[in-house]
Scaffold this motif. Structure first.
Motif, PDB file in Angstrom:
ATOM      1  N   ARG A  31     -13.783  13.344   4.541  1.00 40.01           N
ATOM      2  CA  ARG A  31     -14.098  11.924   4.751  1.00 40.01           C
ATOM      3  C   ARG A  31     -13.441  11.054   3.682  1.00 40.01           C
ATOM      4  N   GLN A  32     -13.469  11.538   2.446  1.00 39.51           N
ATOM      5  CA  GLN A  32     -12.806  10.797   1.365  1.00 39.51           C
ATOM      6  C   GLN A  32     -11.312  10.677   1.633  1.00 39.51           C
ATOM      7  N   GLU A  33     -10.745  11.758   2.127  1.00 39.95           N
ATOM      8  CA  GLU A  33      -9.323  11.733   2.469  1.00 39.95           C
ATOM      9  C   GLU A  33      -9.053  10.741   3.590  1.00 39.95           C
ATOM     10  N   TYR A  34      -9.843  10.779   4.618  1.00 38.11           N
ATOM     11  CA  TYR A  34      -9.608   9.907   5.768  1.00 38.11           C
ATOM     12  C   TYR A  34      -9.721   8.424   5.381  1.00 38.11           C
ATOM     13  N   HIS A  35     -10.748   8.099   4.612  1.00 37.46           N
ATOM     14  CA  HIS A  35     -10.993   6.695   4.275  1.00 37.46           C
ATOM     15  C   HIS A  35     -10.172   6.194   3.082  1.00 37.46           C
ATOM     16  N   HIS A  36      -9.901   7.072   2.119  1.00 40.10           N
ATOM     17  CA  HIS A  36      -9.268   6.616   0.870  1.00 40.10           C
ATOM     18  C   HIS A  36      -7.987   7.355   0.513  1.00 40.10           C
ATOM     19  N   LYS A  37      -7.613   8.350   1.315  1.00 36.46           N
ATOM     20  CA  LYS A  37      -6.412   9.170   1.034  1.00 36.46           C
ATOM     21  C   LYS A  37      -6.477   9.798  -0.361  1.00 36.46           C
ATOM     22  N   TYR A 119      -7.861  14.742   9.497  1.00 33.22           N
ATOM     23  CA  TYR A 119      -8.351  13.753   8.531  1.00 33.22           C
ATOM     24  C   TYR A 119      -7.215  13.238   7.644  1.00 33.22           C
ATOM     25  N   PHE A 181     -16.777  12.578  14.610  1.00 32.05           N
ATOM     26  CA  PHE A 181     -15.764  11.946  13.772  1.00 32.05           C
ATOM     27  C   PHE A 181     -14.366  12.356  14.224  1.00 32.05           C
TER      28      PHE A 181
END
Length: 198
Positions: A31-37, A119, A181
């Motif tokens: 999720r961190q990767e998807y939203h913030h790379k 993601y 997701f």
């Protein structure tokens, strides 16, 4: 109950903690990767390298979890009913079937498909619907749970059956977050492709 499961053994709790930690970790990381790379940035801006890095991390964490699980089982009481010919045969069948599900799903998905490449923006061209996905929508999770249960039966350890129940619950919780997701990631791509086609 104490003759079935020795709750005084620290490895039992460590095994349980790792069983819960692993899917929690990879869901949060993804999720961190998807939203913030976040992982892509750590990989110098290369999403593919970031995905490979996460794949190695998840794989190593899985090896550690499995090693701790086996060690925990060795320190637990054995129950004779779980050492019968039928139980041992079931153990072999579960481990073999579970590994077939896991390995064949990894083969069908490849590294990026297996290790949350979507993601990272690395999407598959089409949804995989052949074996083992025509048997279950989550072959890696069910295959892994089957292997845990098979190992518990092989060693004749009721504690392993208890830990397998925890594996199953942890994966079911993970799926509640992952499936919708992931579906939305692909739905978003489809919407964007339709806009471009107009």
């Amino acid at each position: 109950m104490a003759d079935l499961v020795d709750f005084s053994q620290p490895t039992l709790y460590l095994s349980a903690a790792l069983i819960i930690f692993n899917p929690t970790f990879w869901n949060i990381a993804a999720r961190q990767e998807y939203h913030h790379k976040s992982i892509t940035k750590l990989a110098g801006g290369n999403a593919l390298y970031g995905c490979y890095g996460l794949a190695v991390t998840i794989f190593v964490l899985g090896l550690i979890r499995d090693a701790v699980y086996e060690r925990a089982l060795r320190q637990q009481p054995t129950h004779p009913a779980l050492l019968s010919f039928v139980s041992q045969g079931l153990a072999v069948g579960l481990v073999a079937s579970g590994n077939v599900l896991v390995l064949s799903s990894m083969w069908a998905l490849g590294i990026t498909g297996t290790y949350l490449g979507d993601y990272f923006g690395i999407l598959m061209d089409d949804m995989v619907t052949g074996f083992p996905f025509n048997v279950t929508g989550s072959p890696m999770y069910y295959g892994s749970a089957m292997s845990f249960l098979g190992t518990a039966l092989w060693f004749g350890k009721p504690a392993g059956v208890l830990l397998t129940a925890l594996v199953f619950v942890a994966y079911q919780v993970a799926l509640q977050f992952e499936d919708p997701f992931t579906a939305e990631i692909y739905a978003k791509r489809e919407r964007e492709q339709k806009k471009k086609a107009k």
